[in-house]
Design an enzyme around this catalytic site. Structure first.
Site, short mmCIF file in Angstrom:
data_model
loop_
_atom_site.label_atom_id
_atom_site.label_comp_id
_atom_site.label_asym_id
_atom_site.label_seq_id
_atom_site.Cartn_x
_atom_site.Cartn_y
_atom_site.Cartn_z
N ARG A 77 -44.10 15.82 -17.82
CA ARG A 77 -43.17 16.86 -18.25
C ARG A 77 -41.86 16.18 -18.63
NH1 ARG A 77 -41.26 19.82 -12.56
NH2 ARG A 77 -40.23 17.99 -11.72
N GLU B 33 -34.07 26.38 -5.93
CA GLU B 33 -35.29 25.76 -5.41
C GLU B 33 -34.97 25.00 -4.13
OE1 GLU B 33 -37.34 23.05 -7.95
OE2 GLU B 33 -37.03 24.27 -9.73
N PHE C 283 -49.83 19.04 -3.66
CA PHE C 283 -49.55 18.74 -2.25
C PHE C 283 -48.11 19.04 -1.87
CE2 PHE C 283 -53.27 16.19 -3.37
CZ PHE C 283 -54.18 16.77 -2.48
N HIS C 284 -47.48 19.89 -2.65
CA HIS C 284 -46.11 20.34 -2.35
C HIS C 284 -46.21 21.65 -1.59
CE1 HIS C 284 -41.95 21.59 -3.05
NE2 HIS C 284 -41.70 20.42 -3.60
N ASN D 98 -35.19 23.49 -17.34
CA ASN D 98 -35.31 23.16 -15.92
C ASN D 98 -34.67 21.82 -15.63
OD1 ASN D 98 -36.57 23.96 -13.32
ND2 ASN D 98 -37.65 22.01 -13.53
N GLU D 99 -33.76 21.79 -14.68
CA GLU D 99 -33.19 20.54 -14.19
C GLU D 99 -32.83 19.56 -15.31
OE1 GLU D 99 -35.92 19.14 -11.16
OE2 GLU D 99 -34.89 20.33 -9.65
N GLU E 205 -48.55 18.70 -8.49
CA GLU E 205 -47.79 19.17 -7.32
C GLU E 205 -48.64 19.96 -6.33
OE1 GLU E 205 -43.30 19.01 -8.98
OE2 GLU E 205 -44.34 20.90 -9.37
C1 GAL Z 1 -38.00 20.33 -8.82
C2 GAL Z 1 -38.59 20.97 -10.07
C3 GAL Z 1 -39.80 21.80 -9.75
C4 GAL Z 1 -40.73 21.06 -8.83
C5 GAL Z 1 -39.98 20.65 -7.59
C6 GAL Z 1 -40.82 19.92 -6.59
O1 GAL Z 1 -37.26 19.20 -9.13
O2 GAL Z 1 -37.64 21.75 -10.72
O3 GAL Z 1 -40.44 22.14 -10.95
O4 GAL Z 1 -41.20 19.93 -9.50
O5 GAL Z 1 -38.92 19.80 -7.95
O6 GAL Z 1 -40.05 19.53 -5.48
#
Ligand code: GAL
Length: 682
Positions: free
Chosen positions: A115, A306, A356-357, A153-154, A354
């Site tokens: 990404r 987030e 495992f998040h 995003n970010e 992601e």
């Molecule tokens: C952020 C991001 C999210 C996700 C998250 C995981 O930096 O905006 O899309 O990747 O981290 O911790």
């Protein structure tokens, strides 16, 4: 005023997270929404990474799934923060326009398959990004679920390609006017770097040895501006279709963008914050970061966009939060001005990078300890409804800005151990521990409303900002300055003469040498603070009108001043020329607060307990494993805990792992806080 006012007036504090329904079937959506309701989720961010599904081929849109998701959410009373999906461009864009993929400093072009591979200067990227943002805006401007627009995003990546090089030259030409002015500002007489023509200038790409520091800092300024223009182009088409507030999510002190220069472009400031649960300094750092985010929004309530409910997946070893940490992290954000507590993400992904998040709804489902805590948190946030919109009233400003972070992080300085962020944390920590509200603001902020201004690490400062800082003392405020400050002007050129050049008068000091210390530090005799050892850094400075509060006690600096204070009418200016131990710094910082007449909300905060005041609510968190008693003092006869919904006495017990949200406390000094306005609140 915040762009969240309308939303919080309806919902109270906001609660939710990123929702990625495109990864699941419509049947799962229905289960999600039922569970969101049960958890009292009232805001979700949708569509952040859905460009390739919304526009499967150039100009062909597939909205039906999103229509259905938004309708379902609205039916359940859940508001939507709808994202332009431009952080991850579809593979077809890179195939059609390879130049839309970014290039690193070594000339390697980024590939698809992850990404954030886009280049901010590629016209084709910008065109397609604005087109999808505009199509989204047209379709959903009037959807009743829409509460907030979320751009990309970010933001924060960097690209070194030829298109960026061309834009960099244009940016430099605007900043400097002609090449000679740039040569002067960049000091290109050094190492034969003089440019004849703009076309010779390139971004700081791979080089054999050190870059020109002015070029590096300007490239970071340019990159931040370039990202902002990508944001603005999308925000513009969103604003064209109505009044829905627009935001994007930052990443705290991340160096990629100068958030202060974005303030005017955001209706709501939002931050992503992933404190490390196994790092004991994490709560202090989180509080500092939240104070930064509030400062970027000039005091307005902000959104924690987030955070993680448990563990992340991107540290090498991902120790998860306990459910107590999850709750305390959220309460801390509320205490420091957040009106919304959101997570990445609602449902744990079962495919992709992601998987495992952690998430609010783990793979194991709703009948889990974590999800029960998520539901309890929803109830807890509901009990704090009255806090939404309340200001944090800070009388202390901690000064930070990104150009100083960039300049202070360059290689080839006297020491890479004197770090801007370490210093910032060190000076913020005593204020945080005492529960004294502190706004983190840039040097260009209006400082007139603050009684104490603290500059832990500002190696780069412009002449104008330096003058505004000196004025704090002239008008009777207190100023505390850390070492290696104001060393460089805005172009990174080192100021000549005794240091800190713009403040020798106001501080009553004249510095001669920076002297990084050997590993075992140096002894200091504290006339006022007892004996201690300085570490990392020391300076040879003379007192020129300042009183000496601590003196180096050995080596080359034996007998020279270490900590100084100069009184000036009602004002006072303090200078700390070394890195001093935390317990000494705590005393110095609290002495400065006393100089400024700034008092803590409680006379005594039990060890390990965290307190902070928002509006008329004092939040107290007890992460320790023992119950403690809070002494609220004599000014506490009718105090209620909003979380328990019950009156408490003057000495409530704060149980191990527990939290209190106390409303009805009167300040110890008898002032009515509602009459005061925050210095950063204009
Ligand atoms: C952020 C991001 C999210 C996700 C998250 C995981 O930096 O905006 O899309 O990747 O981290 O911790």
């Amino acid at each position: 005023m915040s762009g969240l006012d309308a939303l919080t007036a309806r919902n109270g504090l906001l609660y939710g997270g990123d929702y990625n329904p495109e990864q699941w079937s419509p049947q799962v959506w229905r289960e999600d929404i039922e569970l969101m309701r049960a958890a009292r989720v009232n805001l979700v961010t949708v569509g952040v990474f859905s460009w390739s599904l919304l526009e499967p081929s150039p100009g062909e849109y597939a909205w039906e799934w999103l229509d259905e998701v938004l309708d379902l959410l609205h039916g359940a009373g859940i508001a939507v923060d709808l994202a332009t999906p431009t952080a991850s461009a579809p593979p077809w864009l890179a195939a059609l326009h390879p130049e839309t993929s970014a290039v690193d400093a070594r000339g390697v072009r980024m590939s698809v398959g992850s990404r954030n591979h886009w280049c901010p200067s590629a016209p084709a990227y910008r065109e397609h990004a604005v087109r999808i943002a505009s199509a989204l805006a047209q379709r959903y401007a009037d959807h009743p679920a829409l509460a907030l627009w979320h751009v990309g995003n970010e933001f924060g990546q960097t690209c070194w390609c030829d298109l960026c090089a061309a834009e960099f030259r244009t940016w430099l030409a605007r900043r400097y006017g002609d090449v000679d002015a740039l040569n002067e500002a960049w000091g290109t007489a050094f190492w034969s770097q003089r440019y004849r023509d703009w076309s010779e200038i390139v971004p700081p790409r791979a080089v054999p040895y050190l870059h020109n520091p002015a070029q590096s800092v300007d490239f970071q300024r340019f990159t931040s501006d370039q990202m902002r223009s990508v944001y603005r182009a999308q925000a513009e088409v969103l604003r064209a279709v109505g009044d829905t507030p627009v935001t994007t999510n930052f990443m705290g002190f991340f160096s990629g963008v100068d958030q202060h220069s974005w303030s005017d472009d955001l209706d709501v400031v939002a931050d992503d914050h992933y404190g490390d649960p196994q790092d004991p300094t994490s709560p202090a750092r989180s509080a500092l970061t939240h104070d930064l985010t509030r400062g970027v929004g000039r005091g307005a309530p902000w959104l924690l966009m987030e955070q993680a409910a448990g563990g992340v997946n991107w540290r090498p070893h991902n120790v998860p939060k306990t459910t107590t940490q999850m709750w305390h992290d959220s309460l801390r954000a509320v205490a420091h001005g957040a009106d919304g507590i959101c997570y990445f993400q609602w449902r744990a992904s079962s495919a992709g990078a992601e998987s495992f998040h952690s998430a609010l709804l783990p793979h194991a489902g709703p009948d889990t300890r974590l999800h029960r805590a998520v539901q309890a948190q929803g109830r807890g946030l509901e009990a704090l409804r009255s806090v939404a919109g309340a200001p944090v009233r800070a009388r202390v400003a901690l000064v930070f800005d990104w150009p100083s972070l960039w300049a202070g992080s360059l290689p080839a300085r006297p020491s890479d151990r004197l770090r801007v962020l370490d210093q910032l944390e060190a000076y913020h920590r005593p204020l945080w521990r005492a529960g004294i509200a502190t706004d983190v603001v840039p040097p260009s902020a209006d400082l007139t409303g603050y009684d104490l201004v603290v500059l832990p690490a500002l190696p780069l400062v412009s002449d104008d900002d330096a003058a505004a800082i000196a004025a704090v003392v002239e008008r009777g405020g207190a100023l505390l300055v850390g070492p290696f400050s104001a060393v460089m002007d805005a172009t990174t050129r080192v100021r000549t003469g005794p240091f800190p050049a713009p403040w020798t008068q106001v501080l009553g000091v004249a510095g001669q040498e920076w002297r990084p210390l050997p590993d075992d530090g140096a002894p200091v005799r504290g006339e006022r603070y007892g004996d201690f050892r300085a570490s990392v850094w020391s300076e040879l400075v003379d007192a020129r009108g300042a009183e000496v509060l601590a003196t180096y006690g050995g080596g080359d600096l034996d007998g020279d001043p270490c900590v100084l204070r100069r009184a000036d009418g009602d004002g006072a200016a303090w200078y700390v020329s070394a890195v001093v131990p935390d317990e000494i710094l705590e005393r110095i910082v609290l002495d400065c607060a006393a100089d400024a007449g700034v008092t803590a909300p409680l006379e005594h905060v039990p060890d390990g307990v965290e307190v902070a005041v928002r509006g008329d609510v004092l939040l107290a968190l007890n992460p320790t494993s023992r119950d403690v008693v809070l002494d609220l003092g004599a000014h506490a006869d009718d105090v209620r805990d909003l979380l328990a919904g019950a009156l408490v006495g003057r000495r409530p017990t704060l149980p191990a792992g527990g939290a209190l949200a106390l409303c009805g406390l009167r300040p110890a000094d008898g002032t009515d806080q509602t009459d005061q306005t925050s210095g950063g609140d204009e």
